[in-house]
Scaffold this motif. Structure first.
Motif, mmCIF file in Angstrom:
data_model
loop_
_atom_site.group_PDB
_atom_site.id
_atom_site.type_symbol
_atom_site.label_atom_id
_atom_site.label_comp_id
_atom_site.label_asym_id
_atom_site.label_seq_id
_atom_site.Cartn_x
_atom_site.Cartn_y
_atom_site.Cartn_z
ATOM 1 N N GLY A 115 0.824 -1.196 0.000
ATOM 2 C CA GLY A 115 0.000 0.000 0.000
ATOM 3 C C GLY A 115 0.858 1.247 0.000
ATOM 4 N N LEU A 116 0.225 2.378 0.191
ATOM 5 C CA LEU A 116 0.944 3.641 0.246
ATOM 6 C C LEU A 116 0.766 4.271 1.617
ATOM 7 N N TYR A 117 1.659 5.200 1.932
ATOM 8 C CA TYR A 117 1.649 5.864 3.228
ATOM 9 C C TYR A 117 1.509 7.372 3.063
ATOM 10 N N ILE A 118 0.841 7.972 4.031
ATOM 11 C CA ILE A 118 0.687 9.423 4.088
ATOM 12 C C ILE A 118 1.173 9.881 5.456
ATOM 13 N N VAL A 119 1.983 10.931 5.493
ATOM 14 C CA VAL A 119 2.488 11.446 6.761
ATOM 15 C C VAL A 119 1.482 12.453 7.321
ATOM 16 N N ALA A 120 0.893 12.124 8.478
ATOM 17 C CA ALA A 120 -0.011 13.060 9.159
ATOM 18 C C ALA A 120 0.814 14.088 9.925
ATOM 19 N N PHE A 121 1.791 13.616 10.688
ATOM 20 C CA PHE A 121 2.777 14.506 11.291
ATOM 21 C C PHE A 121 4.072 13.734 11.474
ATOM 22 N N GLY A 122 5.176 14.488 11.610
ATOM 23 C CA GLY A 122 6.481 13.864 11.731
ATOM 24 C C GLY A 122 7.247 13.936 10.423
ATOM 25 N N GLN A 123 8.251 13.103 10.281
ATOM 26 C CA GLN A 123 9.064 13.107 9.064
ATOM 27 C C GLN A 123 9.677 11.733 8.843
ATOM 28 N N ILE A 124 9.708 11.328 7.577
ATOM 29 C CA ILE A 124 10.236 10.031 7.165
ATOM 30 C C ILE A 124 11.351 10.242 6.151
ATOM 31 N N LEU B 171 12.342 9.960 11.062
ATOM 32 C CA LEU B 171 13.341 10.900 11.564
ATOM 33 C C LEU B 171 12.880 11.561 12.853
ATOM 34 N N ALA B 172 11.590 11.440 13.147
ATOM 35 C CA ALA B 172 11.001 12.012 14.362
ATOM 36 C C ALA B 172 9.775 11.183 14.699
ATOM 37 N N ASP B 173 9.238 11.357 15.894
ATOM 38 C CA ASP B 173 7.979 10.702 16.227
ATOM 39 C C ASP B 173 6.956 11.092 15.163
ATOM 40 N N SER B 174 6.282 10.108 14.597
ATOM 41 C CA SER B 174 5.431 10.365 13.432
ATOM 42 C C SER B 174 4.123 9.582 13.510
ATOM 43 N N LEU B 175 3.138 10.096 12.804
ATOM 44 C CA LEU B 175 1.881 9.380 12.606
ATOM 45 C C LEU B 175 1.685 9.200 11.110
ATOM 46 N N LEU B 176 1.580 7.942 10.687
ATOM 47 C CA LEU B 176 1.371 7.630 9.283
ATOM 48 C C LEU B 176 -0.031 7.099 9.064
ATOM 49 N N LEU B 177 -0.558 7.384 7.890
ATOM 50 C CA LEU B 177 -1.838 6.827 7.457
ATOM 51 C C LEU B 177 -1.536 5.841 6.341
ATOM 52 N N HIS B 178 -2.007 4.616 6.502
ATOM 53 C CA HIS B 178 -1.731 3.581 5.512
ATOM 54 C C HIS B 178 -2.990 3.273 4.713
ATOM 55 N N VAL B 179 -2.855 3.348 3.389
ATOM 56 C CA VAL B 179 -3.953 2.991 2.489
ATOM 57 C C VAL B 179 -3.556 1.694 1.798
ATOM 58 N N ALA B 180 -4.302 0.624 2.060
ATOM 59 C CA ALA B 180 -3.957 -0.689 1.527
ATOM 60 C C ALA B 180 -4.107 -0.731 0.012
ATOM 61 N N ARG B 181 -3.223 -1.500 -0.634
ATOM 62 C CA ARG B 181 -3.270 -1.652 -2.086
ATOM 63 C C ARG B 181 -4.605 -2.250 -2.532
ATOM 64 N N ASP B 182 -5.142 -3.192 -1.743
ATOM 65 C CA ASP B 182 -6.423 -3.803 -2.100
ATOM 66 C C ASP B 182 -7.547 -2.773 -2.143
ATOM 67 N N GLN B 183 -7.497 -1.806 -1.211
ATOM 68 C CA GLN B 183 -8.517 -0.749 -1.184
ATOM 69 C C GLN B 183 -8.437 0.103 -2.449
ATOM 70 N N ILE B 184 -7.213 0.483 -2.817
ATOM 71 C CA ILE B 184 -7.014 1.286 -4.023
ATOM 72 C C ILE B 184 -7.465 0.517 -5.259
ATOM 73 N N ASN B 185 -7.065 -0.761 -5.355
ATOM 74 C CA ASN B 185 -7.413 -1.570 -6.525
ATOM 75 C C ASN B 185 -8.922 -1.749 -6.662
#
Length: 230
Positions: A50-59, A100-114
């Protein structure tokens, strides 16, 4: 928090062309993931689910050279996404992603996108438009690092950080901000050695354009810095 997630999706280039109904469907399949500084999101070679979205923090996204040295490919900040291109190729991640810092990621599954792609042709067109915008940005990035001098790259990065503060750190031609990563990471991102980055910071400081104290940066004359070395 759900409202914040909705706003992030609404302004993300990849999904900003979606209508309200499509965004609502997408939101139903999003899962959050909290990371501490130094936590791995995934390693090079892991399957892309899937793909990831950064809500806060840094990757940071990195690759490893044959000599075992780490090269920072990209630093992903709030309201940015990563992992979307390889997701469609059904190949493993070519990079390692680390917080790189405390972070919150949002994960969107590949199956959902497909599933959404299969049932809604307009969703496919809008995602293509969003990915095209991201590709255009990456091409500009490569062009910048290929054609600009070391000093111009550093100046461009500092000015980019001014813009990232949404103007809150800039007054009367001056700006102040905290570097989002260590100088070693930033040097790798700009395809410079740490010594070269330090030398350029020193040069700009002697010219009276910036003041650097640890990760705190003050720009005394934004316009003059933009024009320096042109």
């Amino acid at each position: 928090m759900s409202r914040n997630i909705e706003q992030i999706i609404e302004h993300l280039p990849l999904f900003q062309m979606l209508d309200a109904e499509q965004r609502a469907q997408l939101l139903s399949g999003i899962h959050s993931r909290h990371l501490k500084k130094g936590d791995l999101v995934f390693s090079a070679g892991d399957p892309a689910r899937g793909l990831y979205i950064v809500a806060f923090g840094q990757i940071k996204l990195t690759v490893q050279s044959v000599q075992g040295e780490e090269k920072v490919v990209e630093m992903i900040g709030p309201r940015q996404s990563f992992g979307e291109a390889v997701m469609f190729l059904d190949r493993p991640y070519p990079v390692t992603a680390e917080a790189l810092a405390d972070s919150l990621l949002l994960h969107v599954a590949r199956d959902q996108i497909n599933a959404m792609l299969a049932q809604d042709v307009s969703f496919a067109r809008k995602m293509l438009a969003g990915m095209s915008m991201r590709l255009h940005s990456l091409i500009q990035d490569v062009e910048s690092y290929s054609l600009r001098s070391s000093t111009q790259r550093v100046i461009g990065y500092l000015l980019q950080q001014c813009s990232a503060t949404d103007g809150s750190g800039e007054t009367a031609g001056q700006a102040a901000f905290i570097l989002p990563a260590s100088k070693q990471v930033i040097a790798s991102r700009l395809n410079l050695s740490p010594e070269t980055l330090s030398r350029i910071f020193a040069e700009l400081s002697r010219a009276g354009l910036i003041d650097v104290d640890g990760r705190a940066v003050k720009i005394s004359a934004v316009t003059q810095l933009r024009e320096y070395g042109l």
